[in-house]
Design a protein around this motif. Structure first.
Motif, PDB file in Angstrom:
ATOM      1  N   ILE A 122     -35.950  30.774  20.208  1.00 30.05           N
ATOM      2  CA  ILE A 122     -35.543  32.183  20.312  1.00 30.05           C
ATOM      3  C   ILE A 122     -36.198  33.024  19.225  1.00 30.05           C
ATOM      4  O   ILE A 122     -36.051  34.231  19.192  1.00 30.05           O
ATOM      5  CB  ILE A 122     -34.004  32.361  20.267  1.00 30.05           C
ATOM      6  N   THR A 123     -36.891  32.364  18.290  1.00 30.93           N
ATOM      7  CA  THR A 123     -37.541  33.115  17.205  1.00 30.93           C
ATOM      8  C   THR A 123     -39.029  32.765  17.196  1.00 30.93           C
ATOM      9  O   THR A 123     -39.494  32.018  18.050  1.00 30.93           O
ATOM     10  CB  THR A 123     -36.899  32.752  15.850  1.00 30.93           C
ATOM     11  N   THR A 124     -39.770  33.297  16.228  1.00 27.91           N
ATOM     12  CA  THR A 124     -41.202  33.011  16.143  1.00 27.91           C
ATOM     13  C   THR A 124     -41.430  31.572  15.672  1.00 27.91           C
ATOM     14  O   THR A 124     -40.590  31.014  14.983  1.00 27.91           O
ATOM     15  CB  THR A 124     -41.876  33.948  15.125  1.00 27.91           C
ATOM     16  N   SER A 125     -42.555  30.973  16.046  1.00 27.31           N
ATOM     17  CA  SER A 125     -42.865  29.640  15.510  1.00 27.31           C
ATOM     18  C   SER A 125     -43.789  29.787  14.328  1.00 27.31           C
ATOM     19  O   SER A 125     -44.805  30.469  14.407  1.00 27.31           O
ATOM     20  CB  SER A 125     -43.552  28.734  16.518  1.00 27.31           C
ATOM     21  N   ARG A 126     -43.430  29.154  13.253  1.00 28.53           N
ATOM     22  CA  ARG A 126     -44.203  29.243  12.014  1.00 28.53           C
ATOM     23  C   ARG A 126     -44.975  27.949  11.806  1.00 28.53           C
ATOM     24  O   ARG A 126     -44.506  26.871  12.150  1.00 28.53           O
ATOM     25  CB  ARG A 126     -43.254  29.465  10.835  1.00 28.53           C
ATOM     26  N   THR A 127     -46.121  28.077  11.151  1.00 26.19           N
ATOM     27  CA  THR A 127     -46.959  26.886  10.937  1.00 26.19           C
ATOM     28  C   THR A 127     -46.390  25.973   9.850  1.00 26.19           C
ATOM     29  O   THR A 127     -46.767  24.811   9.775  1.00 26.19           O
ATOM     30  CB  THR A 127     -48.398  27.291  10.542  1.00 26.19           C
ATOM     31  N   ASP A 128     -45.486  26.487   9.018  1.00 24.33           N
ATOM     32  CA  ASP A 128     -44.890  25.630   7.983  1.00 24.33           C
ATOM     33  C   ASP A 128     -43.701  24.825   8.512  1.00 24.33           C
ATOM     34  O   ASP A 128     -43.065  24.097   7.762  1.00 24.33           O
ATOM     35  CB  ASP A 128     -44.502  26.451   6.738  1.00 24.33           C
ATOM     36  N   VAL A 129     -43.407  24.967   9.806  1.00 23.89           N
ATOM     37  CA  VAL A 129     -42.378  24.130  10.431  1.00 23.89           C
ATOM     38  C   VAL A 129     -43.086  22.992  11.159  1.00 23.89           C
ATOM     39  O   VAL A 129     -43.708  23.191  12.200  1.00 23.89           O
ATOM     40  CB  VAL A 129     -41.504  24.949  11.407  1.00 23.89           C
ATOM     41  N   VAL A 130     -42.992  21.784  10.581  1.00 25.53           N
ATOM     42  CA  VAL A 130     -43.652  20.620  11.171  1.00 25.53           C
ATOM     43  C   VAL A 130     -42.853  20.164  12.390  1.00 25.53           C
ATOM     44  O   VAL A 130     -43.415  19.792  13.417  1.00 25.53           O
ATOM     45  CB  VAL A 130     -43.762  19.476  10.135  1.00 25.53           C
ATOM     46  N   ALA A 154     -38.212  32.730   5.445  1.00 27.94           N
ATOM     47  CA  ALA A 154     -39.007  31.784   6.232  1.00 27.94           C
ATOM     48  C   ALA A 154     -38.192  31.108   7.332  1.00 27.94           C
ATOM     49  O   ALA A 154     -38.548  31.171   8.504  1.00 27.94           O
ATOM     50  CB  ALA A 154     -39.620  30.727   5.309  1.00 27.94           C
ATOM     51  N   TRP A 155     -37.088  30.472   6.963  1.00 25.05           N
ATOM     52  CA  TRP A 155     -36.372  29.643   7.937  1.00 25.05           C
ATOM     53  C   TRP A 155     -34.879  29.944   7.901  1.00 25.05           C
ATOM     54  O   TRP A 155     -34.355  30.419   6.907  1.00 25.05           O
ATOM     55  CB  TRP A 155     -36.544  28.149   7.601  1.00 25.05           C
ATOM     56  N   VAL A 156     -34.217  29.592   8.997  1.00 21.76           N
ATOM     57  CA  VAL A 156     -32.761  29.757   9.052  1.00 21.76           C
ATOM     58  C   VAL A 156     -32.140  28.615   9.857  1.00 21.76           C
ATOM     59  O   VAL A 156     -32.751  28.114  10.797  1.00 21.76           O
ATOM     60  CB  VAL A 156     -32.389  31.148   9.649  1.00 21.76           C
ATOM     61  N   THR A 157     -30.957  28.169   9.441  1.00 20.08           N
ATOM     62  CA  THR A 157     -30.161  27.241  10.250  1.00 20.08           C
ATOM     63  C   THR A 157     -28.839  27.926  10.605  1.00 20.08           C
ATOM     64  O   THR A 157     -28.365  28.798   9.872  1.00 20.08           O
ATOM     65  CB  THR A 157     -29.863  25.923   9.508  1.00 20.08           C
ATOM     66  N   LEU A 158     -28.281  27.511  11.736  1.00 24.36           N
ATOM     67  CA  LEU A 158     -27.073  28.162  12.268  1.00 24.36           C
ATOM     68  C   LEU A 158     -26.065  27.115  12.719  1.00 24.36           C
ATOM     69  O   LEU A 158     -26.341  26.351  13.637  1.00 24.36           O
ATOM     70  CB  LEU A 158     -27.471  29.035  13.468  1.00 24.36           C
ATOM     71  N   ALA A 159     -24.928  27.041  12.047  1.00 19.76           N
ATOM     72  CA  ALA A 159     -23.825  26.191  12.501  1.00 19.76           C
ATOM     73  C   ALA A 159     -22.787  27.116  13.112  1.00 19.76           C
ATOM     74  O   ALA A 159     -22.265  27.994  12.423  1.00 19.76           O
ATOM     75  CB  ALA A 159     -23.241  25.403  11.344  1.00 19.76           C
ATOM     76  N   ILE A 160     -22.531  26.953  14.397  1.00 14.76           N
ATOM     77  CA  ILE A 160     -21.618  27.877  15.083  1.00 14.76           C
ATOM     78  C   ILE A 160     -20.486  27.113  15.757  1.00 14.76           C
ATOM     79  O   ILE A 160     -20.705  26.046  16.326  1.00 14.76           O
ATOM     80  CB  ILE A 160     -22.402  28.771  16.086  1.00 14.76           C
ATOM     81  N   THR A 161     -19.273  27.657  15.626  1.00 10.30           N
ATOM     82  CA  THR A 161     -18.099  27.089  16.286  1.00 10.30           C
ATOM     83  C   THR A 161     -17.614  28.103  17.315  1.00 10.30           C
ATOM     84  O   THR A 161     -17.392  29.274  16.980  1.00 10.30           O
ATOM     85  CB  THR A 161     -16.998  26.795  15.251  1.00 10.30           C
ATOM     86  N   LEU A 162     -17.511  27.670  18.578  1.00 10.99           N
ATOM     87  CA  LEU A 162     -17.177  28.563  19.685  1.00 10.99           C
ATOM     88  C   LEU A 162     -15.893  28.096  20.370  1.00 10.99           C
ATOM     89  O   LEU A 162     -15.730  26.897  20.615  1.00 10.99           O
ATOM     90  CB  LEU A 162     -18.308  28.540  20.729  1.00 10.99           C
ATOM     91  N   ASN A 207     -40.042  37.541  10.689  1.00 10.99           N
ATOM     92  CA  ASN A 207     -40.817  36.305  10.822  1.00 10.99           C
ATOM     93  C   ASN A 207     -40.058  35.073  10.316  1.00 10.99           C
ATOM     94  O   ASN A 207     -40.575  34.260   9.563  1.00 10.99           O
ATOM     95  CB  ASN A 207     -42.165  36.455  10.093  1.00 10.99           C
ATOM     96  N   VAL A 208     -38.801  34.987  10.747  1.00 12.51           N
ATOM     97  CA  VAL A 208     -37.941  33.870  10.363  1.00 12.51           C
ATOM     98  C   VAL A 208     -37.784  32.947  11.559  1.00 12.51           C
ATOM     99  O   VAL A 208     -37.568  33.408  12.676  1.00 12.51           O
ATOM    100  CB  VAL A 208     -36.547  34.402   9.948  1.00 12.51           C
ATOM    101  N   VAL A 232     -30.121  30.521   5.015  1.00  9.77           N
ATOM    102  CA  VAL A 232     -31.492  31.028   5.048  1.00  9.77           C
ATOM    103  C   VAL A 232     -32.308  30.390   3.932  1.00  9.77           C
ATOM    104  O   VAL A 232     -31.765  29.966   2.905  1.00  9.77           O
ATOM    105  CB  VAL A 232     -31.559  32.564   4.909  1.00  9.77           C
ATOM    106  N   HIS A 233     -33.614  30.347   4.164  1.00 11.32           N
ATOM    107  CA  HIS A 233     -34.547  29.732   3.219  1.00 11.32           C
ATOM    108  C   HIS A 233     -35.723  30.676   3.058  1.00 11.32           C
ATOM    109  O   HIS A 233     -36.238  31.191   4.061  1.00 11.32           O
ATOM    110  CB  HIS A 233     -35.069  28.401   3.761  1.00 11.32           C
ATOM    111  N   GLY A 234     -36.141  30.884   1.828  1.00  6.65           N
ATOM    112  CA  GLY A 234     -37.282  31.757   1.594  1.00  6.65           C
ATOM    113  C   GLY A 234     -38.119  31.233   0.437  1.00  6.65           C
ATOM    114  O   GLY A 234     -37.713  30.295  -0.244  1.00  6.65           O
ATOM    115  N   PHE A 235     -39.266  31.857   0.223  1.00  9.35           N
ATOM    116  CA  PHE A 235     -40.196  31.397  -0.815  1.00  9.35           C
ATOM    117  C   PHE A 235     -40.338  32.440  -1.925  1.00  9.35           C
ATOM    118  O   PHE A 235     -40.400  33.638  -1.652  1.00  9.35           O
ATOM    119  CB  PHE A 235     -41.587  31.156  -0.222  1.00  9.35           C
ATOM    120  N   ILE A 236     -40.452  31.934  -3.140  1.00 10.04           N
ATOM    121  CA  ILE A 236     -40.701  32.799  -4.293  1.00 10.04           C
ATOM    122  C   ILE A 236     -41.775  32.147  -5.154  1.00 10.04           C
ATOM    123  O   ILE A 236     -41.656  30.957  -5.466  1.00 10.04           O
ATOM    124  CB  ILE A 236     -39.434  32.964  -5.166  1.00 10.04           C
ATOM    125  N   PRO A 237     -42.832  32.875  -5.522  1.00 14.40           N
ATOM    126  CA  PRO A 237     -43.813  32.289  -6.439  1.00 14.40           C
ATOM    127  C   PRO A 237     -43.086  31.794  -7.692  1.00 14.40           C
ATOM    128  O   PRO A 237     -42.169  32.463  -8.170  1.00 14.40           O
ATOM    129  CB  PRO A 237     -44.749  33.456  -6.784  1.00 14.40           C
TER     130      PRO A 237
END
Ligand code: ADP
Ligand code: MG
Length: 310
Positions: free
Chosen positions: A16-24, A84-92, A115-116, A134-139
């Motif tokens: 449902i989101t964009t595919s990133r090259t850093d996701v193996v 960069a990335w996100v995970t989702l734990a959902i209870t319905l 672009n997540v 959520v996960h992101g990058f910082i120099p």
């Protein structure tokens, strides 16, 4: 006929989101596999939203999908991280396909905007709630911590304050309340510029208070410098109620400090981002937050942020 758990994940959460090259390896295995760019640190943050506590059970699911991700991205913004990335734990409580489709679109539209990639999660049955990480990058070494302010630094906030809390209290829907935009671009621009940064999720006084504590300083805030929308300005003119902008939550603006020598850089940045950046006071020695009203009187702030355990 109701969807199985796997069909549900496939239909509403996979691709449902964009595919990133850093996701193996993304959704579908026991773990996702990810690559952090060289010379960068991984910034990680998680937030839980519980129905009846953080949102009304009948909230528009598109807005909920947006907001659940937005509040997390706001934490990345406050750290100066590139999302960069996100995970989702959902209870319905049940499989409601229209609800899922709308929630999923709200989530994915915002994820694409920044672009997540959604790289995994968990789906369970029970009272409606969700935890998003959520996960992101910082120099290396460029993170915007709360602890870096020094005496004499100027305090700034982005946008206007109090609109979300005012909308909530007056039972109006508002873009600021339902669909906050995380200040990612600002966070990135503040790397190597801000001395400390926080996002305003629990109200200015509480969140600026965290900067004061972490930096071992006090703050002097000038009431008449706090940036207000025209709606809030007329509300304050009528009722002299400053609570919305001082202690109302859900603003998701950034509050940050800079050296006074960088004042001009901030003015240029405000123009470049087309975003209001307002100096509301300065950092002093001592502790706590002092508020200067428009008569020039100074008082120690009493009210604070919204506290879940009070
Ligand atoms: P496991 O039994 O190994 O925990 P699951 O059955 O929970 O695996 O999930 C199967 C796959 O689907 C995993 O890759 C997991 O990350 C992903 N997943 C489950 N729920 C979600 C969700 N709500 N959003 C995104 N990915 C999900
Ligand atoms: Mg699981």
């Amino acid at each position: 006929l109701s969807l199985s758990e796997f069909e549900l994940i496939q239909k509403y959460f996979t691709d449902i989101t964009t595919s990133r090259t850093d996701v193996v390896l993304g959704i579908g295995d026991d773990c996702s596999l990810l690559k952090v760019p060289e010379n960068h640190q991984l910034a990680v943050s998680i937030d839980t939203l519980v129905s009846g506590r953080h949102f009304y059970p009948d909230v528009n699911p598109y807005s909920l999908g947006h907001k659940a991700l937005a509040v997390n991205l706001s934490d990345l913004a406050a750290m100066g991280a590139t999302p960069a990335w996100v995970t989702l734990a959902i209870t319905l409580p049940a499989v409601d396909e229209q609800w899922l489709a709308d929630f999923s679109s709200g989530f994915s539209d915002l994820a694409k905007q920044f672009n997540v990639q959604l790289i995994g999660g968990d789906t369970t049955k029970g009272p409606l709630s969700m935890s998003i990480q959520v996960h992101g990058f910082i120099p290396n070494g460029q993170a915007l911590c709360r602890s870096g302010a020094t005496e004499g630094d100027l305090i700034y906030v982005s946008g206007t304050l109090g609109d979300a809390a005012f909308a909530l209290a007056s039972k109006q829907s508002s873009v600021k309340l339902d669909k906050p935009i995380p200040r990612i671009e600002l966070g990135l621009a503040l790397r190597n510029l801000a001395t400390s940064t926080i996002d305003i999720s629990d109200g200015l006084l509480g969140d600026l208070g965290h900067i004061c504590k972490a930096s071992q300083l006090s703050a002097l805030v000038e009431l008449n410098k706090i940036p207000l929308s025209s709606e809030l300005e007329s509300e304050i003119a009528k009722n002299a109620n400053w609570d919305y902008c001082l202690s109302g939550g859900d603003d998701y603006e950034l509050c940050f400090t800079i050296s006074s020598a960088d004042k001009e850089k901030l003015e240029k940045l405000s123009q470049k981002l087309d975003l209001r950046l307002t100096c509301i006071g300065s950092m002093l020695s001592g502790s706590g937050i002092q508020i200067k009203n428009n008569k020039g009187e100074i008082k120690l702030a009493q009210g604070n942020s919204f506290d879940h355990f009070k």
